[in-house]
Write a protein that holds these residues in place. Structure first.
Motif, PDB file in Angstrom:
ATOM      1  N   ILE A  49      34.192  33.079  24.881  1.00 52.45           N
ATOM      2  CA  ILE A  49      33.833  34.229  25.782  1.00 52.45           C
ATOM      3  C   ILE A  49      33.759  33.477  27.680  1.00 52.45           C
ATOM      4  O   ILE A  49      34.358  34.051  28.257  1.00 52.45           O
ATOM      5  N   GLN A  50      33.081  32.373  27.347  1.00 52.31           N
ATOM      6  CA  GLN A  50      32.799  31.702  28.748  1.00 52.31           C
ATOM      7  C   GLN A  50      34.053  31.393  29.386  1.00 52.31           C
ATOM      8  O   GLN A  50      34.275  31.521  30.512  1.00 52.31           O
ATOM      9  N   THR A  51      34.937  30.559  28.420  1.00 53.24           N
ATOM     10  CA  THR A  51      36.209  30.256  29.138  1.00 53.24           C
ATOM     11  C   THR A  51      37.174  31.074  29.534  1.00 53.24           C
ATOM     12  O   THR A  51      37.628  31.398  30.599  1.00 53.24           O
ATOM     13  N   ALA A  52      36.823  32.387  28.817  1.00 54.85           N
ATOM     14  CA  ALA A  52      37.732  33.612  29.060  1.00 54.85           C
ATOM     15  C   ALA A  52      37.148  34.243  30.394  1.00 54.85           C
ATOM     16  O   ALA A  52      38.118  34.508  31.344  1.00 54.85           O
ATOM     17  N   SER A  53      36.040  34.318  30.571  1.00 49.90           N
ATOM     18  CA  SER A  53      35.211  34.709  31.900  1.00 49.90           C
ATOM     19  C   SER A  53      35.869  33.916  33.022  1.00 49.90           C
ATOM     20  O   SER A  53      35.940  34.286  34.277  1.00 49.90           O
ATOM     21  N   VAL A  54      35.887  32.441  33.063  1.00 49.34           N
ATOM     22  CA  VAL A  54      36.107  31.634  33.985  1.00 49.34           C
ATOM     23  C   VAL A  54      37.724  31.864  34.531  1.00 49.34           C
ATOM     24  O   VAL A  54      38.131  31.959  35.609  1.00 49.34           O
ATOM     25  N   ILE A  55      38.289  32.018  33.402  1.00 51.38           N
ATOM     26  CA  ILE A  55      39.985  32.044  33.695  1.00 51.38           C
ATOM     27  C   ILE A  55      40.102  33.525  34.152  1.00 51.38           C
ATOM     28  O   ILE A  55      40.833  33.679  35.233  1.00 51.38           O
ATOM     29  N   TYR A  56      39.474  34.416  33.751  1.00 50.90           N
ATOM     30  CA  TYR A  56      39.718  35.814  34.551  1.00 50.90           C
ATOM     31  C   TYR A  56      39.142  35.819  36.069  1.00 50.90           C
ATOM     32  O   TYR A  56      39.810  36.163  36.932  1.00 50.90           O
ATOM     33  N   LYS A  57      38.036  35.403  36.101  1.00 51.23           N
ATOM     34  CA  LYS A  57      37.214  35.376  37.424  1.00 51.23           C
ATOM     35  C   LYS A  57      38.098  34.484  38.542  1.00 51.23           C
ATOM     36  O   LYS A  57      38.462  34.938  39.574  1.00 51.23           O
ATOM     37  N   GLU A  58      38.959  33.301  38.242  1.00 50.78           N
ATOM     38  CA  GLU A  58      39.504  32.621  38.819  1.00 50.78           C
ATOM     39  C   GLU A  58      41.199  33.044  39.018  1.00 50.78           C
ATOM     40  O   GLU A  58      41.789  32.721  40.183  1.00 50.78           O
ATOM     41  N   CYS A  59      41.554  33.634  38.009  1.00 52.99           N
ATOM     42  CA  CYS A  59      43.221  33.981  38.087  1.00 52.99           C
ATOM     43  C   CYS A  59      43.501  35.420  38.277  1.00 52.99           C
ATOM     44  O   CYS A  59      44.738  35.711  38.809  1.00 52.99           O
ATOM     45  N   ASP A  60      42.446  36.291  37.996  1.00 55.74           N
ATOM     46  CA  ASP A  60      42.731  37.744  38.212  1.00 55.74           C
ATOM     47  C   ASP A  60      42.975  38.130  39.588  1.00 55.74           C
ATOM     48  O   ASP A  60      42.404  37.725  40.522  1.00 55.74           O
ATOM     49  N   SER A  61      44.227  38.731  39.821  1.00 56.06           N
ATOM     50  CA  SER A  61      44.451  39.257  41.042  1.00 56.06           C
ATOM     51  C   SER A  61      45.068  37.915  42.131  1.00 56.06           C
ATOM     52  O   SER A  61      45.294  38.248  43.258  1.00 56.06           O
ATOM     53  N   GLN A  62      45.654  36.840  41.372  1.00 55.88           N
ATOM     54  CA  GLN A  62      46.098  35.911  42.334  1.00 55.88           C
ATOM     55  C   GLN A  62      47.546  35.949  42.241  1.00 55.88           C
ATOM     56  O   GLN A  62      47.908  36.312  41.114  1.00 55.88           O
ATOM     57  N   GLU A  63      48.302  35.462  43.282  1.00 57.24           N
ATOM     58  CA  GLU A  63      49.645  35.271  43.105  1.00 57.24           C
ATOM     59  C   GLU A  63      50.263  34.283  42.250  1.00 57.24           C
ATOM     60  O   GLU A  63      49.451  33.093  42.058  1.00 57.24           O
ATOM     61  N   PHE A  64      51.202  34.479  41.440  1.00 57.43           N
ATOM     62  CA  PHE A  64      51.639  33.449  40.616  1.00 57.43           C
ATOM     63  C   PHE A  64      52.692  32.572  41.339  1.00 57.43           C
ATOM     64  O   PHE A  64      53.610  33.120  41.836  1.00 57.43           O
ATOM     65  N   GLU A  65      52.319  31.171  41.479  1.00 57.82           N
ATOM     66  CA  GLU A  65      52.744  30.161  42.399  1.00 57.82           C
ATOM     67  C   GLU A  65      53.209  31.116  43.719  1.00 57.82           C
ATOM     68  O   GLU A  65      52.406  31.375  44.240  1.00 57.82           O
ATOM     69  N   THR A  66      54.495  31.062  43.975  1.00 60.26           N
ATOM     70  CA  THR A  66      54.751  31.737  45.312  1.00 60.26           C
ATOM     71  C   THR A  66      55.791  32.598  45.131  1.00 60.26           C
ATOM     72  O   THR A  66      56.733  33.000  45.789  1.00 60.26           O
ATOM     73  N   SER A  67      55.531  33.492  43.881  1.00 59.05           N
ATOM     74  CA  SER A  67      56.315  34.608  43.558  1.00 59.05           C
ATOM     75  C   SER A  67      56.356  35.916  44.254  1.00 59.05           C
ATOM     76  O   SER A  67      57.209  36.783  44.427  1.00 59.05           O
ATOM     77  N   GLY A  68      55.138  36.129  44.767  1.00 58.14           N
ATOM     78  CA  GLY A  68      54.856  37.684  45.203  1.00 58.14           C
ATOM     79  C   GLY A  68      54.327  38.431  44.245  1.00 58.14           C
ATOM     80  O   GLY A  68      53.707  39.515  44.239  1.00 58.14           O
ATOM     81  N   ASP A  69      54.269  37.624  42.947  1.00 58.19           N
ATOM     82  CA  ASP A  69      53.651  38.542  41.744  1.00 58.19           C
ATOM     83  C   ASP A  69      52.459  38.361  41.475  1.00 58.19           C
ATOM     84  O   ASP A  69      51.843  37.209  41.459  1.00 58.19           O
ATOM     85  N   VAL A  70      51.520  39.287  41.700  1.00 62.65           N
ATOM     86  CA  VAL A  70      50.071  39.066  41.303  1.00 62.65           C
ATOM     87  C   VAL A  70      49.429  39.463  39.956  1.00 62.65           C
ATOM     88  O   VAL A  70      50.075  40.513  39.391  1.00 62.65           O
ATOM     89  N   MET A  71      48.984  38.525  39.405  1.00 56.74           N
ATOM     90  CA  MET A  71      48.284  38.491  38.168  1.00 56.74           C
ATOM     91  C   MET A  71      47.438  39.656  37.722  1.00 56.74           C
ATOM     92  O   MET A  71      46.456  39.813  38.546  1.00 56.74           O
ATOM     93  N   ASP A  72      47.540  40.287  36.705  1.00 60.47           N
ATOM     94  CA  ASP A  72      46.656  41.341  36.584  1.00 60.47           C
ATOM     95  C   ASP A  72      46.035  41.122  34.950  1.00 60.47           C
ATOM     96  O   ASP A  72      46.774  41.498  34.088  1.00 60.47           O
ATOM     97  N   LEU A  73      44.968  40.152  35.140  1.00 63.24           N
ATOM     98  CA  LEU A  73      44.456  39.913  33.767  1.00 63.24           C
ATOM     99  C   LEU A  73      43.570  41.000  33.210  1.00 63.24           C
ATOM    100  O   LEU A  73      42.905  41.813  33.882  1.00 63.24           O
ATOM    101  N   ARG A  74      43.666  41.081  31.777  1.00 63.18           N
ATOM    102  CA  ARG A  74      42.830  42.211  31.174  1.00 63.18           C
ATOM    103  C   ARG A  74      42.161  41.608  29.929  1.00 63.18           C
ATOM    104  O   ARG A  74      42.893  40.426  29.124  1.00 63.18           O
ATOM    105  N   PHE A  75      41.130  41.886  29.436  1.00 65.59           N
ATOM    106  CA  PHE A  75      40.471  41.144  28.173  1.00 65.59           C
ATOM    107  C   PHE A  75      41.032  42.341  27.312  1.00 65.59           C
ATOM    108  O   PHE A  75      40.923  43.374  27.232  1.00 65.59           O
TER     109      PHE A  75
END
Length: 116
Positions: A49-75
């Motif tokens: 759960i700790q690993t999943a939480s860190v990934i979520y905290k660091e990546c949710d709502s971040q742009e994927f590379e320079t695509s303009g796509d924003v990642m929408d992470l969900r548990f």
């Protein structure tokens, strides 16, 4: 073009083209391209759960590379089942020779959207 053929298969090309092949409704094409992007998802299985939480905290709502796509992470629940036939690809590690593609979403980055 390939994209126009796909739109025709889906019955969506009507209203995208005017009398002239160059007369294209960019707003409708952009909306179509963005709708298509919502069909894809990935599932990441974490060791804790700790690993999943860190990934979520660091990546949710971040742009994927320079695509303009924003990642929408969900548990998702651990007991959720996925149809095996829907799985397109799997990975357990990043290959040493992996080189990311120059990923561009014209609908998000270009003023005039092109039909591919």
């Amino acid at each position: 073009t390939e994209e126009l053929e796909k739109m025709q298969e889906e019955g969506l090309e009507e209203g995208f083209l005017g009398n002239d092949e160059n007369d294209i409704d960019n707003d409708r094409i952009r909306a179509y391209q963005l709708r298509r992007r919502k069909y894809y998802y990935a599932v990441c299985e974490c060791d804790s759960i700790q690993t999943a939480s860190v990934i979520y905290k660091e990546c949710d709502s971040q742009e994927f590379e320079t695509s303009g796509d924003v990642m929408d992470l969900r548990f998702i629940p651990e007991d959720m089942d996925f149809d095996e036939s829907d799985i397109k690809d799997t990975a357990s590690h990043v290959p040493v020779e992996y080189k990311p593609l120059n990923y561009v979403v014209e609908a998000l980055q270009e003023t005039k959207v092109k039909m591919k």
